[in-house]
Enzyme design. Sequence first.
Site, short mmCIF file in Angstrom:
data_model
loop_
_atom_site.label_atom_id
_atom_site.label_comp_id
_atom_site.label_asym_id
_atom_site.label_seq_id
_atom_site.Cartn_x
_atom_site.Cartn_y
_atom_site.Cartn_z
N SER A 12 0.85 -1.19 0.00
CA SER A 12 0.00 0.00 0.00
C SER A 12 0.88 1.24 0.00
O SER A 12 1.52 1.54 1.01
CB SER A 12 -0.91 0.00 1.23
OG SER A 12 -1.91 -0.97 1.09
N LYS B 2 -7.11 1.81 -3.23
CA LYS B 2 -6.80 1.32 -1.89
C LYS B 2 -6.88 2.45 -0.87
O LYS B 2 -7.40 2.27 0.23
CB LYS B 2 -5.41 0.66 -1.87
CG LYS B 2 -4.89 0.26 -0.48
CD LYS B 2 -5.72 -0.83 0.18
CE LYS B 2 -5.36 -1.07 1.65
NZ LYS B 2 -4.21 -1.90 1.89
#
Lengths: 297, 297
Positions: free
Chosen positions: B95, B170
């Site tokens: 991420s 995300k």
Amino acid sequence: MKVGFIGLGIMGKPMAGHLIKNGYETYLFDLNTKAVQELAELGGNACESNKEIAEICDVIFTMLPAGKHVKQVLFSDDGVAKNGKPNTIIIDMSSVSPEESKSFANDLYEYNMAFIDAPVSGGEPMAIEGKLSIMAGGAEDDFNRVLPLLKTMGSNVVHVGEVGTGSAAKLANQIIVSIHLAALSEAAVFASKSGIDLNKLYQAISGGLAGSAVMEAKMPKIIDRDFEPGGRIEINFKDLGNVQSSANAIGVPLPITNLVKEVFGSEVANGNATKDHSYIINFFERMANHQIPKGGK
Amino acid sequence: MKVGFIGLGIMGKPMAGHLIKNGYETYLFDLNTKAVQELAELGGNACESNKEIAEICDVIFTMLPAGKHVKQVLFSDDGVAKNGKPNTIIIDMSSVSPEESKSFANDLYEYNMAFIDAPVSGGEPMAIEGKLSIMAGGAEDDFNRVLPLLKTMGSNVVHVGEVGTGSAAKLANQIIVSIHLAALSEAAVFASKSGIDLNKLYQAISGGLAGSAVMEAKMPKIIDRDFEPGGRIEINFKDLGNVQSSANAIGVPLPITNLVKEVFGSEVANGNATKDHSYIINFFERMANHQIPKGGK
């Protein structure tokens, strides 16, 4: 048992309709005589004042816009308290603050009347289907006496606790719904200005930990630019005002809720009070100088 | 096709395991040699450096704590870019911010390598089950080439758009999850200090518009005072830092997200970085001077 229903608006009218359809002898009053008449045609009894309802009924429902209207209906000279029978149970299904609910209960106690706060969630569609969530506060005996009536309107009727806890649970519900609307708005504007098709975003994240009833109900509205209510911005703004005063009263700082309340307040100030509450996305779109394209991409 | 996997932590190890179990010739590297060894016993090939992976593999996955680690693995002298073969596809499942993803893609282009940002949601349980949500950004041809590999790890694999959109999706996911955790916390503390049993609150509101995956997953943890992670507070704090820098870069003010980021930051500062992210409720409990009783009432 004679059942009264005062307040036959978008919510109250279908709710009273379920009592009638389930065979309860129902007495009706609203300033809007058209709503009264329509329900009378279903088999209800049209009344011409709160006083008339009070004189006749053993159980009286109120479903009104705000606490001040409930107070007026209950405690004015031609209201329920001064004209009703002892042992009447008042069930207020309006969304008011827990402090208002407790004050109504205390004042009705002087008239030998019982009080239950039983606000609802689910909005007009669930009111029509008789599938509301109903969160009730009050004495257990009183709750059990009126439970069959509540079950005509709701598929999930929960006795939360003593008087005021129904209203507090509804406010907790509104805290979550309002913040979820803001979360969806920030995520959608961020993703859209990042170049993401919101249909793809929905597909990617709605099944995971970000999933919510608000996303299911409102992402399609955001993508379609369809802001017909549904729940109105002014209702969330009013409810968050009740949250703020109640939280102040019991000593619970709510920084996120209160910031979100200001967002709703800004949309009220900008003439959008009666749009669907998902339209607070307009606040974030204006800030980002980016309107999500119709269709989502 | 030879597949490399760099970064075999809590998430990466089970993800690489699915590639091995599905018959892919998989090459493994992590500074933690124990994780490498365990996967080698499943049939993977243990490597001793990023350089070795780069020299051997056609497709290379990275699953690392943050963008700086990805940059190091890709662009240091013994890294993937300088030692790999032309036409290698790098799939970064960490991420990171969309700006980092785009920068990695641009720099790899100089080495004639392709890049896909494909972060995940679902956490360790879904990684183990191979049921992650995977949101991928990159060229469509590249995505289609690696889709069978991604499908070994995820049950919902979505090609969101060009490079960077996977990372942006995300972050949008993390905006929503983080704000939902704060919403649940404020509602739970408000309700509890109002005298409501949280089990009753859950029963009353979880089926309605306030319902969410966060409420399903975290309300039981709050009621049980079980703050074993799950997702850790420090991860949300890091991700919201990426949200903030990315949102600043593209011009999207996020007042709610940034306030919630400060809440996570406060819990990091108070020594709670590795507790479950639902433990931000501690922030609101301290503010209200009210700890929710174990059991919920």
